[in-house]
Design a protein around this motif. Structure first.
Motif, PDB file in Angstrom:
ATOM      1  N   THR A 111       0.848  -1.206   0.000  1.00  0.00           N
ATOM      2  CA  THR A 111       0.000   0.000   0.000  1.00  0.00           C
ATOM      3  C   THR A 111       0.882   1.254   0.000  1.00  0.00           C
ATOM      4  OG1 THR A 111      -0.156  -0.251   2.416  1.00  0.00           O
ATOM      5  CG2 THR A 111      -2.034  -1.018   1.094  1.00  0.00           C
ATOM      6  N   PRO A 112       1.652   1.479  -1.060  1.00  0.00           N
ATOM      7  CA  PRO A 112       2.499   2.676  -1.102  1.00  0.00           C
ATOM      8  C   PRO A 112       1.663   3.950  -1.188  1.00  0.00           C
ATOM      9  CG  PRO A 112       2.435   1.604  -3.245  1.00  0.00           C
ATOM     10  CD  PRO A 112       1.733   0.675  -2.295  1.00  0.00           C
ATOM     11  N   GLY A 113       2.269   5.047  -0.774  1.00  0.00           N
ATOM     12  CA  GLY A 113       1.607   6.342  -0.847  1.00  0.00           C
ATOM     13  C   GLY A 113       1.988   7.198   0.324  1.00  0.00           C
ATOM     14  N   HIS A 114       1.587   6.827   1.530  1.00  0.00           N
ATOM     15  CA  HIS A 114       2.052   7.527   2.736  1.00  0.00           C
ATOM     16  C   HIS A 114       3.573   7.505   2.768  1.00  0.00           C
ATOM     17  CE1 HIS A 114       2.334   8.863   6.883  1.00  0.00           C
ATOM     18  NE2 HIS A 114       2.942   7.750   7.219  1.00  0.00           N
ATOM     19  N   THR A 115       4.135   6.340   2.513  1.00  0.00           N
ATOM     20  CA  THR A 115       5.556   6.165   2.201  1.00  0.00           C
ATOM     21  C   THR A 115       5.639   5.179   1.044  1.00  0.00           C
ATOM     22  OG1 THR A 115       5.798   4.325   3.766  1.00  0.00           O
ATOM     23  CG2 THR A 115       6.318   6.541   4.597  1.00  0.00           C
ATOM     24  N   SER A 116       6.771   5.184   0.352  1.00  0.00           N
ATOM     25  CA  SER A 116       6.912   4.292  -0.804  1.00  0.00           C
ATOM     26  C   SER A 116       7.001   2.833  -0.396  1.00  0.00           C
ATOM     27  CB  SER A 116       8.143   4.683  -1.617  1.00  0.00           C
ATOM     28  OG  SER A 116       9.323   4.577  -0.824  1.00  0.00           O
ATOM     29  N   ASN A 117       7.379   2.562   0.871  1.00  0.00           N
ATOM     30  CA  ASN A 117       7.563   1.176   1.307  1.00  0.00           C
ATOM     31  C   ASN A 117       6.432   0.656   2.183  1.00  0.00           C
ATOM     32  OD1 ASN A 117       8.090   2.683   3.621  1.00  0.00           O
ATOM     33  ND2 ASN A 117       9.976   1.595   4.162  1.00  0.00           N
ATOM     34  N   HIS A 118       5.311   1.348   2.260  1.00  0.00           N
ATOM     35  CA  HIS A 118       4.268   0.988   3.216  1.00  0.00           C
ATOM     36  C   HIS A 118       3.589  -0.336   2.850  1.00  0.00           C
ATOM     37  CE1 HIS A 118       0.829   1.185   5.872  1.00  0.00           C
ATOM     38  NE2 HIS A 118       1.369   2.226   6.473  1.00  0.00           N
ATOM     39  N   LEU A 119       3.426  -1.171   3.865  1.00  0.00           N
ATOM     40  CA  LEU A 119       2.675  -2.424   3.762  1.00  0.00           C
ATOM     41  C   LEU A 119       1.557  -2.434   4.794  1.00  0.00           C
ATOM     42  CD1 LEU A 119       5.588  -5.066   3.688  1.00  0.00           C
ATOM     43  CD2 LEU A 119       4.327  -4.198   1.707  1.00  0.00           C
ATOM     44  N   CYS A 120       0.410  -2.986   4.433  1.00  0.00           N
ATOM     45  CA  CYS A 120      -0.588  -3.401   5.407  1.00  0.00           C
ATOM     46  C   CYS A 120      -0.463  -4.912   5.575  1.00  0.00           C
ATOM     47  CB  CYS A 120      -1.997  -3.042   4.929  1.00  0.00           C
ATOM     48  SG  CYS A 120      -2.351  -1.275   4.878  1.00  0.00           S
ATOM     49  N   PHE A 121      -1.039  -5.444   6.655  1.00  0.00           N
ATOM     50  CA  PHE A 121      -0.957  -6.889   6.902  1.00  0.00           C
ATOM     51  C   PHE A 121      -2.343  -7.432   7.232  1.00  0.00           C
ATOM     52  CE2 PHE A 121       3.362  -5.503   7.480  1.00  0.00           C
ATOM     53  CZ  PHE A 121       4.081  -6.494   6.827  1.00  0.00           C
ATOM     54  N   ALA A 122      -2.802  -8.368   6.398  1.00  0.00           N
ATOM     55  CA  ALA A 122      -4.099  -9.000   6.610  1.00  0.00           C
ATOM     56  C   ALA A 122      -3.962 -10.152   7.602  1.00  0.00           C
ATOM     57  CB  ALA A 122      -4.649  -9.516   5.290  1.00  0.00           C
ATOM     58  N   LEU A 123      -4.962 -10.286   8.457  1.00  0.00           N
ATOM     59  CA  LEU A 123      -5.078 -11.410   9.387  1.00  0.00           C
ATOM     60  C   LEU A 123      -6.360 -12.147   9.022  1.00  0.00           C
ATOM     61  CD1 LEU A 123      -4.159 -12.912  12.012  1.00  0.00           C
ATOM     62  CD2 LEU A 123      -5.494 -11.205  13.300  1.00  0.00           C
ATOM     63  N   PRO A 124      -6.304 -13.100   8.089  1.00  0.00           N
ATOM     64  CA  PRO A 124      -7.534 -13.710   7.578  1.00  0.00           C
ATOM     65  C   PRO A 124      -8.351 -14.428   8.638  1.00  0.00           C
ATOM     66  CG  PRO A 124      -5.578 -14.851   6.751  1.00  0.00           C
ATOM     67  CD  PRO A 124      -5.099 -13.597   7.392  1.00  0.00           C
ATOM     68  N   GLU A 125      -7.701 -14.944   9.665  1.00  0.00           N
ATOM     69  CA  GLU A 125      -8.438 -15.648  10.717  1.00  0.00           C
ATOM     70  C   GLU A 125      -9.421 -14.729  11.442  1.00  0.00           C
ATOM     71  OE1 GLU A 125      -4.558 -17.833  10.097  1.00  0.00           O
ATOM     72  OE2 GLU A 125      -5.173 -15.727  10.290  1.00  0.00           O
ATOM     73  N   ALA A 126      -9.211 -13.417  11.352  1.00  0.00           N
ATOM     74  CA  ALA A 126     -10.099 -12.448  11.999  1.00  0.00           C
ATOM     75  C   ALA A 126     -10.775 -11.526  10.994  1.00  0.00           C
ATOM     76  CB  ALA A 126      -9.309 -11.614  13.008  1.00  0.00           C
ATOM     77  N   GLN A 127     -10.554 -11.763   9.693  1.00  0.00           N
ATOM     78  CA  GLN A 127     -10.991 -10.822   8.650  1.00  0.00           C
ATOM     79  C   GLN A 127     -10.609  -9.390   9.044  1.00  0.00           C
ATOM     80  OE1 GLN A 127     -15.202 -12.669   7.865  1.00  0.00           O
ATOM     81  NE2 GLN A 127     -14.709 -11.397   6.087  1.00  0.00           N
ATOM     82  N   ALA A 128      -9.344  -9.270   9.456  1.00  0.00           N
ATOM     83  CA  ALA A 128      -8.829  -7.994   9.947  1.00  0.00           C
ATOM     84  C   ALA A 128      -7.651  -7.538   9.099  1.00  0.00           C
ATOM     85  CB  ALA A 128      -8.404  -8.127  11.408  1.00  0.00           C
ATOM     86  N   LEU A 129      -7.374  -6.248   9.150  1.00  0.00           N
ATOM     87  CA  LEU A 129      -6.253  -5.672   8.421  1.00  0.00           C
ATOM     88  C   LEU A 129      -5.533  -4.693   9.337  1.00  0.00           C
ATOM     89  CD1 LEU A 129      -5.017  -5.685   5.484  1.00  0.00           C
ATOM     90  CD2 LEU A 129      -6.257  -3.523   5.140  1.00  0.00           C
ATOM     91  N   PHE A 130      -4.229  -4.894   9.491  1.00  0.00           N
ATOM     92  CA  PHE A 130      -3.384  -3.943  10.213  1.00  0.00           C
ATOM     93  C   PHE A 130      -2.930  -2.900   9.201  1.00  0.00           C
ATOM     94  CE2 PHE A 130      -3.300  -7.875  12.569  1.00  0.00           C
ATOM     95  CZ  PHE A 130      -3.485  -7.443  13.877  1.00  0.00           C
ATOM     96  N   THR A 131      -3.363  -1.666   9.388  1.00  0.00           N
ATOM     97  CA  THR A 131      -3.226  -0.656   8.343  1.00  0.00           C
ATOM     98  C   THR A 131      -2.106   0.341   8.589  1.00  0.00           C
ATOM     99  OG1 THR A 131      -4.954   0.677   9.422  1.00  0.00           O
ATOM    100  CG2 THR A 131      -5.640  -0.806   7.632  1.00  0.00           C
ATOM    101  N   GLY A 132      -1.324   0.180   9.653  1.00  0.00           N
ATOM    102  CA  GLY A 132      -0.207   1.095   9.875  1.00  0.00           C
ATOM    103  C   GLY A 132      -0.667   2.536   9.843  1.00  0.00           C
ATOM    104  N   ASP A 133      -0.033   3.347   8.977  1.00  0.00           N
ATOM    105  CA  ASP A 133      -0.437   4.746   8.817  1.00  0.00           C
ATOM    106  C   ASP A 133      -1.205   4.968   7.516  1.00  0.00           C
ATOM    107  OD1 ASP A 133       0.834   5.303  11.172  1.00  0.00           O
ATOM    108  OD2 ASP A 133       2.298   6.693  10.332  1.00  0.00           O
ATOM    109  N   HIS A 134      -1.467   3.912   6.765  1.00  0.00           N
ATOM    110  CA  HIS A 134      -2.193   4.072   5.495  1.00  0.00           C
ATOM    111  C   HIS A 134      -3.632   4.502   5.755  1.00  0.00           C
ATOM    112  CE1 HIS A 134      -3.411   3.613   1.404  1.00  0.00           C
ATOM    113  NE2 HIS A 134      -4.180   2.556   1.639  1.00  0.00           N
TER     114      HIS A 134
END
Length: 282
Positions: A138-161
């Motif tokens: 998920t680049p944009g806020h920074t060029s290296n930004h990643l989010c992380f999905a947790l499928p067991e919870a249908q959740a997404l860790f979105t950092g600063d995105h």
């Protein structure tokens, strides 16, 4: 730290530890998330504050940290990775490092000491008992930004995105408004039920928030085009016109956001710059 809870359970699979680094950019502070039980992952270990590292270690006492996972390398997110790895032997992984080229003076700046054991890209995973984290670029806020999905919870860790209290700051040259908008669009069709951002409360209506964020950015873009339709402007002149009553501490951030929009509009042939003065393209 004595008046703060050691950690807070925000989902049966997720705990969070709040770093004591509140600011106009971090809100109440950076939230470090702990995923799983027994063998756990730590997402965004946070700033290099000894008490925060100690709080993470105390919150995971009797457990094994098997992965220290980073969404991006702003200094309120990654510096604690080194002491946490030294204390636990856990590998550091996630986003790629960014070359030492920043100097905006905004946010926390980049952590150029960050040296991951494993760089993760789109679709890469790390897992433990009962949990899996999948990298979403998920680049944009920074060029290296990643989010992380947790499928067991249908959740997404979105950092600063995507944050639970404010829109993200996009600071050129590393931050890119076109990429940021595309990354917001990328999340729209996903079926996540909840977002866990690094700042602010969990987002329980993610699709609604995404629509609002995309709409807000499009309104800002339209506002810029409308102002330039009245005549050429510098970025500070546009900020003064667009952000009445703005907290002076956020003026540079607002200027960076306006510049990011202008650069995106320029790339699409809609505006142009002569020195520091912007105008609509002929």
């Amino acid at each position: 730290m004595t008046d703060q809870p050691l950690f807070e359970t925000v989902h049966p699979l997720v705990r969070r530890v709040l770093a004591q680094n509140p600011s106009p950019f971090t809100y109440t502070g950076t939230q470090t998330h702990i995923v799983g039980h027994g063998a756990v992952a730590v997402i965004d270990p946070g700033p290099a504050i000894a008490a925060h590292v100690e709080a993470i270690l105390a919150a995971t006492a009797g457990e094994t940290i098997v992965a220290i996972v980073c969404t991006h390398t702003h200094r309120d997110h990654t510096p604690a990775a080194q002491p946490l790895a030294a204390a636990t032997g856990a590998p550091v992984m996630g986003c790629a490092p960014i070359p030492a080229r920043d100097g905006s003076g905004l946010e926390a700046g980049f952590d150029h000491s960050y040296a991951p054991d494993r760089v993760m890209g789109e679709g890469d995973t790390v897992s433990g008992p009962g949990w899996t984290l999948e990298a979403i670029a998920t680049p944009g806020h920074t060029s290296n930004h990643l989010c992380f999905a947790l499928p067991e919870a249908q959740a997404l860790f979105t950092g600063d995105h995507v944050m639970g209290w404010s829109t993200s700051v996009v600071v050129p040259p590393d931050g890119d408004m076109g990429a940021y908008m595309a990354s917001l669009d990328k999340l729209s069709p996903r079926d996540d039920l909840i977002y866990f951002p690094a700042h602010g409360e969990p987002v329980t209506k993610p699709k609604q928030l995404l629509r609002g964020m995309l709409g807000h950015r499009r309104q800002r873009e339209a506002q810029i085009v409308r102002i330039l339709g009245e005549g050429p402007r510098s970025v500070p002149e546009m900020v003064a016109q667009m952000y009445a009553g703005l907290d002076p501490r956020l003026e540079k951030a607002a200027g960076a956001s306006v510049l990011a929009h202008l650069l995106d509009l320029d790339a699409r042939g809609r505006v142009r710059a002569t020195a520091d003065i912007w105008s609509l393209a002929a």
